[in-house]
Design a protein around this motif. Structure first.
Motif, PDB file in Angstrom:
ATOM      1  N   LEU A  70       0.947  -1.101   0.028  1.00 31.97           N
ATOM      2  CA  LEU A  70       0.080   0.080  -0.072  1.00 31.97           C
ATOM      3  C   LEU A  70       0.812   1.185  -0.157  1.00 31.97           C
ATOM      4  N   GLY A  71       0.795   2.133  -0.654  1.00 35.55           N
ATOM      5  CA  GLY A  71       1.555   3.380  -0.719  1.00 35.55           C
ATOM      6  C   GLY A  71       2.620   3.515  -1.476  1.00 35.55           C
ATOM      7  N   ASP A  72       3.648   4.186  -1.108  1.00 38.53           N
ATOM      8  CA  ASP A  72       4.804   4.600  -1.815  1.00 38.53           C
ATOM      9  C   ASP A  72       6.233   4.093  -1.406  1.00 38.53           C
ATOM     10  N   CYS A  73       6.074   2.825  -0.147  1.00 46.01           N
ATOM     11  CA  CYS A  73       7.113   2.028   0.032  1.00 46.01           C
ATOM     12  C   CYS A  73       7.265   1.277  -1.461  1.00 46.01           C
ATOM     13  N   ARG A  74       8.649   0.609  -1.655  1.00 48.66           N
ATOM     14  CA  ARG A  74       8.667  -0.120  -2.870  1.00 48.66           C
ATOM     15  C   ARG A  74       9.611  -1.042  -2.520  1.00 48.66           C
ATOM     16  N   ALA A  75       9.379  -2.151  -3.513  1.00 47.38           N
ATOM     17  CA  ALA A  75      10.368  -3.483  -3.588  1.00 47.38           C
ATOM     18  C   ALA A  75      10.783  -3.620  -4.804  1.00 47.38           C
ATOM     19  N   VAL A  76      11.912  -3.925  -4.892  1.00 48.77           N
ATOM     20  CA  VAL A  76      12.729  -4.143  -6.347  1.00 48.77           C
ATOM     21  C   VAL A  76      13.633  -5.506  -6.062  1.00 48.77           C
ATOM     22  N   LEU A  77      13.868  -5.994  -6.884  1.00 54.05           N
ATOM     23  CA  LEU A  77      14.387  -7.273  -7.172  1.00 54.05           C
ATOM     24  C   LEU A  77      15.758  -7.233  -7.946  1.00 54.05           C
ATOM     25  N   CYS A  78      17.040  -7.742  -7.262  1.00 55.30           N
ATOM     26  CA  CYS A  78      18.191  -7.719  -8.182  1.00 55.30           C
ATOM     27  C   CYS A  78      18.288  -8.927  -8.868  1.00 55.30           C
ATOM     28  N   LEU A 142      -9.514   6.736  -0.666  1.00 51.32           N
ATOM     29  CA  LEU A 142      -8.264   6.328  -0.291  1.00 51.32           C
ATOM     30  C   LEU A 142      -8.500   4.696   0.122  1.00 51.32           C
ATOM     31  N   SER A 143      -7.777   4.057  -0.455  1.00 47.93           N
ATOM     32  CA  SER A 143      -7.920   2.400  -0.101  1.00 47.93           C
ATOM     33  C   SER A 143      -7.043   1.692   0.515  1.00 47.93           C
ATOM     34  N   GLY A 144      -7.747   0.938   1.702  1.00 45.20           N
ATOM     35  CA  GLY A 144      -6.581   0.011   2.351  1.00 45.20           C
ATOM     36  C   GLY A 144      -6.483  -1.329   1.941  1.00 45.20           C
ATOM     37  N   THR A 145      -6.802  -1.602   0.703  1.00 48.23           N
ATOM     38  CA  THR A 145      -6.859  -2.750   0.153  1.00 48.23           C
ATOM     39  C   THR A 145      -5.456  -2.881  -0.607  1.00 48.23           C
ATOM     40  N   PRO A 146      -4.606  -3.982  -0.249  1.00 51.60           N
ATOM     41  CA  PRO A 146      -3.124  -3.901  -1.105  1.00 51.60           C
ATOM     42  C   PRO A 146      -3.315  -4.042  -2.550  1.00 51.60           C
ATOM     43  N   GLU A 147      -2.177  -4.045  -3.260  1.00 53.90           N
ATOM     44  CA  GLU A 147      -1.959  -4.594  -4.475  1.00 53.90           C
ATOM     45  C   GLU A 147      -1.127  -5.675  -4.364  1.00 53.90           C
ATOM     46  N   LEU A 148      -0.952  -6.795  -5.252  1.00 58.16           N
ATOM     47  CA  LEU A 148      -0.682  -8.075  -5.076  1.00 58.16           C
ATOM     48  C   LEU A 148       0.248  -8.284  -6.226  1.00 58.16           C
ATOM     49  N   ARG A 149       1.376  -9.042  -5.997  1.00 58.54           N
ATOM     50  CA  ARG A 149       2.109  -9.455  -7.273  1.00 58.54           C
ATOM     51  C   ARG A 149       2.905 -10.971  -6.724  1.00 58.54           C
ATOM     52  N   SER A 150       3.053 -11.864  -7.618  1.00 57.65           N
ATOM     53  CA  SER A 150       3.698 -12.926  -7.511  1.00 57.65           C
ATOM     54  C   SER A 150       4.795 -13.167  -8.571  1.00 57.65           C
ATOM     55  N   GLN A 151       6.049 -13.260  -8.206  1.00 60.68           N
ATOM     56  CA  GLN A 151       7.236 -13.221  -9.064  1.00 60.68           C
ATOM     57  C   GLN A 151       8.047 -14.729  -8.761  1.00 60.68           C
ATOM     58  N   PRO A 152       7.823 -15.361  -9.952  1.00 66.89           N
ATOM     59  CA  PRO A 152       8.705 -16.809  -9.887  1.00 66.89           C
ATOM     60  C   PRO A 152      10.235 -16.223  -9.645  1.00 66.89           C
ATOM     61  N   LEU A 153      10.861 -17.040  -8.793  1.00 67.43           N
ATOM     62  CA  LEU A 153      12.403 -16.470  -8.528  1.00 67.43           C
ATOM     63  C   LEU A 153      13.268 -17.409  -9.471  1.00 67.43           C
ATOM     64  N   HIS A 154      14.444 -17.025  -9.775  1.00 75.72           N
ATOM     65  CA  HIS A 154      15.326 -17.609 -10.733  1.00 75.72           C
ATOM     66  C   HIS A 154      16.644 -17.698 -10.103  1.00 75.72           C
ATOM     67  N   ALA A 155      17.462 -18.454 -10.557  1.00 75.89           N
ATOM     68  CA  ALA A 155      18.910 -18.662  -9.960  1.00 75.89           C
ATOM     69  C   ALA A 155      19.670 -17.724  -9.826  1.00 75.89           C
ATOM     70  N   GLU A 156      19.604 -16.776 -11.053  1.00 72.67           N
ATOM     71  CA  GLU A 156      20.258 -15.566 -10.711  1.00 72.67           C
ATOM     72  C   GLU A 156      19.851 -14.408 -10.002  1.00 72.67           C
ATOM     73  N   ASP A 157      18.508 -14.702  -9.240  1.00 72.45           N
ATOM     74  CA  ASP A 157      18.001 -13.520  -8.331  1.00 72.45           C
ATOM     75  C   ASP A 157      18.963 -13.450  -7.024  1.00 72.45           C
ATOM     76  N   GLU A 158      19.359 -12.269  -6.717  1.00 78.41           N
ATOM     77  CA  GLU A 158      20.424 -12.255  -5.535  1.00 78.41           C
ATOM     78  C   GLU A 158      19.863 -11.574  -4.468  1.00 78.41           C
ATOM     79  N   PHE A 159      18.893 -10.492  -4.376  1.00 80.23           N
ATOM     80  CA  PHE A 159      18.427 -10.099  -3.190  1.00 80.23           C
ATOM     81  C   PHE A 159      17.299  -9.331  -3.535  1.00 80.23           C
ATOM     82  N   VAL A 160      16.247  -9.167  -2.539  1.00 81.93           N
ATOM     83  CA  VAL A 160      15.194  -8.300  -2.566  1.00 81.93           C
ATOM     84  C   VAL A 160      15.339  -6.972  -1.683  1.00 81.93           C
TER      85      VAL A 160
END
Length: 212
Positions: A70-78, A142-160
């Motif tokens: 929810l909001g403007d926190c962010r998650a990124v995958l390396c 103003l919504s309290g419902t989150p947005e959702l995402r599922s991301q398959p992980l791969h061998a080259e994924d290092e960190f989130v």
């Protein structure tokens, strides 16, 4: 923010232990946290000042990364040194991680946008809490419902990397991933890499808001 810190993960885990799928567990956890927070705000009152929080949760299950936010926190995958943005910022003012769908949703739910802000003062279009004591409800749109995402992980994924909005205001996603990766390769210490990012934003780039 303190309420979410103390309750959100417990609600997510309880849903998982009840046999729910990861995405449903995230949704349930956010919904129960939001309901509990609003109940507490109605009972205790927060004066004329609205109090809310944004949040992002990352859950790894069965070879996939599940994100709720929810909001403007962010998650990124390396992945192999390259940044993959997993979330989009729920803000109404233009930016690289936003699109027009939140603006349209706010208007469709009876809210209004003034100067790129919901009801003229909120930068985010989704958040926990923010009960308006004068109405006993959240501001329209103003919504309290989150947005959702599922991301398959791969061998080259290092960190989130998951961080609050002030880091992303000062560092673009790829730059943040590059700094974290350099530090992890040099020291193999997650806490040090996180501290390095905070120092870069706070000391070098003169951050003036919270960084988590």
């Amino acid at each position: 923010a303190h309420y979410c810190r103390e309750h959100l993960h417990h609600h997510v885990v309880a849903s998982l232990e009840n046999g729910d799928a990861p995405a449903q567990s995230l949704l349930t956890g956010f919904e129960r946290t939001e309901a509990g927070l609003l109940t507490e705000q109605r009972q205790q009152g927060v004066g004329s000042t609205m109090c809310g929080a944004t949040g992002t949760v990352a859950l790894i299950r069965d070879g996939s990364l599940h994100i709720g936010w929810l909001g403007d926190c962010r998650a990124v995958l390396c992945r192999g040194g390259e940044c993959i943005e997993l979330t989009r910022d729920h803000i109404l003012r233009g930016g690289p991680a936003t699109d027009g769908s939140e603006h349209a949703r706010v208007l469709g739910e009876g809210g209004h946008v003034d100067g790129g802000r919901l009801s003229g003062f909120l930068e985010v279009a989704r958040a926990f809490g923010d009960l308006d004591q004068s109405t006993g409800r959240k501001p329209p749109g103003l919504s309290g419902t989150p947005e959702l995402r599922s991301q398959p992980l791969h061998a080259e994924d290092e960190f989130v990397l998951v961080a609050s909005d002030e880091l992303w205001r000062l560092l673009d996603s790829q730059a943040a991933v590059r700094l974290a990766r350099q530090d992890l390769r040099a020291h193999a210490n997650v806490a040090m890499a996180a501290e390095r990012l905070v120092e870069e934003a706070l000391l070098t780039r003169r951050a003036d808001d919270n960084i988590t």
